[in-house]
Design an enzyme around this catalytic site. Structure first.
Site, PDB file in Angstrom:
ATOM      1  N   CYS A   2       0.875  -1.179   0.000  1.00 31.47           N
ATOM      2  CA  CYS A   2       0.000   0.000   0.000  1.00 31.47           C
ATOM      3  C   CYS A   2       0.902   1.215   0.000  1.00 31.47           C
ATOM      4  CB  CYS A   2      -0.924  -0.005   1.218  1.00 31.47           C
ATOM      5  SG  CYS A   2      -2.010   1.437   1.302  1.00 31.47           S
ATOM      6  N   GLU A 106      -3.712   1.567  -6.346  1.00 33.43           N
ATOM      7  CA  GLU A 106      -2.755   0.594  -6.872  1.00 33.43           C
ATOM      8  C   GLU A 106      -2.601   0.846  -8.368  1.00 33.43           C
ATOM      9  OE1 GLU A 106      -0.442  -1.174  -6.214  1.00 33.43           O
ATOM     10  OE2 GLU A 106      -0.687  -1.656  -4.099  1.00 33.43           O
TER      11      GLU A 106
END
Length: 231
Positions: A2, A106
């Site tokens: 992340c 992402e």
């Protein structure tokens, strides 16, 4: 992993969501659309008596570190090896926190060969809590710096289309257990560190400008009108 996330609600909304009293750090937060490593963001801890919200810098610096450079190597902590890594072992046992977010980003290779950012959001459009660890480090002048890392796990079916890791997203009961400092059983804590159900998450492509940390505006979370072919 992340590497970017958002928290677009106000401080007052954050306090209401976690049922917290208003604290002295109320002025530290504005809606954020592109939170990046090295930046300061809100976190939720438990001080042994109650939950508290306050600012932590992203990139955990363990209390024993010689300098702050280590923070760039500890942005994420793999759930499977928390007890094996010296930087995470003690925080896992004593200094667990929640990192509030309403999405994370992402990147996936698109049909044109370029990396396309995707915004991953809760299907219900709400807020969620990522499992985190924190620690406090003092520099040579005695100045304190409190920092955090986001715990990651293997992907669920939604996320495996994009990446081989994802943040640990906790439901309300799991979040309470994670924050509870009286919980010291390793097995009980590790059972929390699993992928959230696939149906919890949705995703959509956003403008590549989100890749630049200088961009922190509502444009970062706006779906692009002509998305590339991804899946």
């Amino acid at each position: 992993m992340c590497g970017r996330y958002t928290l677009t609600i106000t401080w007052e909304e954050l306090l209401m969501y976690y049922e917290l009293e208003e604290g002295p750090s109320v002025a530290c937060h504005q809606p954020r659309y592109n939170i990046a490593p090295g930046q300061t963001a809100p976190a939720i801890i438990h001080d042994g008596e109650k939950r508290k919200a306050g600012p932590l810098r992203w990139g955990l610096i363990p209390s024993w570190a010689k300098d702050d450079k280590m923070g760039w190597r500890t942005l994420n902590a793999r759930a499977e090896t928390l007890l094996e890594k010296p930087a995470f072992r003690q925080p896992f046992q004593r200094k667990r926190c929640l990192i509030p977010a309403d999405s994370f980003y992402e990147w996936k290779l698109a049909s044109d060969g370029k990396k396309q950012p995707l915004r991953i959001v809760p299907a219900d459009g709400g807020l969620f809590s990522m499992a985190g660890l924190y620690d406090t480090w003092r520099n040579e002048h005695g100045e304190k710096m409190s920092t955090f890392t986001i715990v990651t796990t293997t992907p669920n079916r939604t996320m495996e289309q994009v990446h081989d890791r994802m943040p640990v997203i906790l439901g309300p009961e799991e979040a309470s257990t994670w924050l509870d400092r009286s919980v010291v059983e390793v097995d009980k804590l590790q059972r929390l560190l699993k992928p959230c159900p696939s149906e919890w998450l949705e995703m959509y492509p956003v403008d590549p400008k989100v890749g630049n940390v200088k961009h922190d505006s509502p444009e970062c979370i706006t779906a692009i009108s002509d998305p590339p072919l991804l899946f």
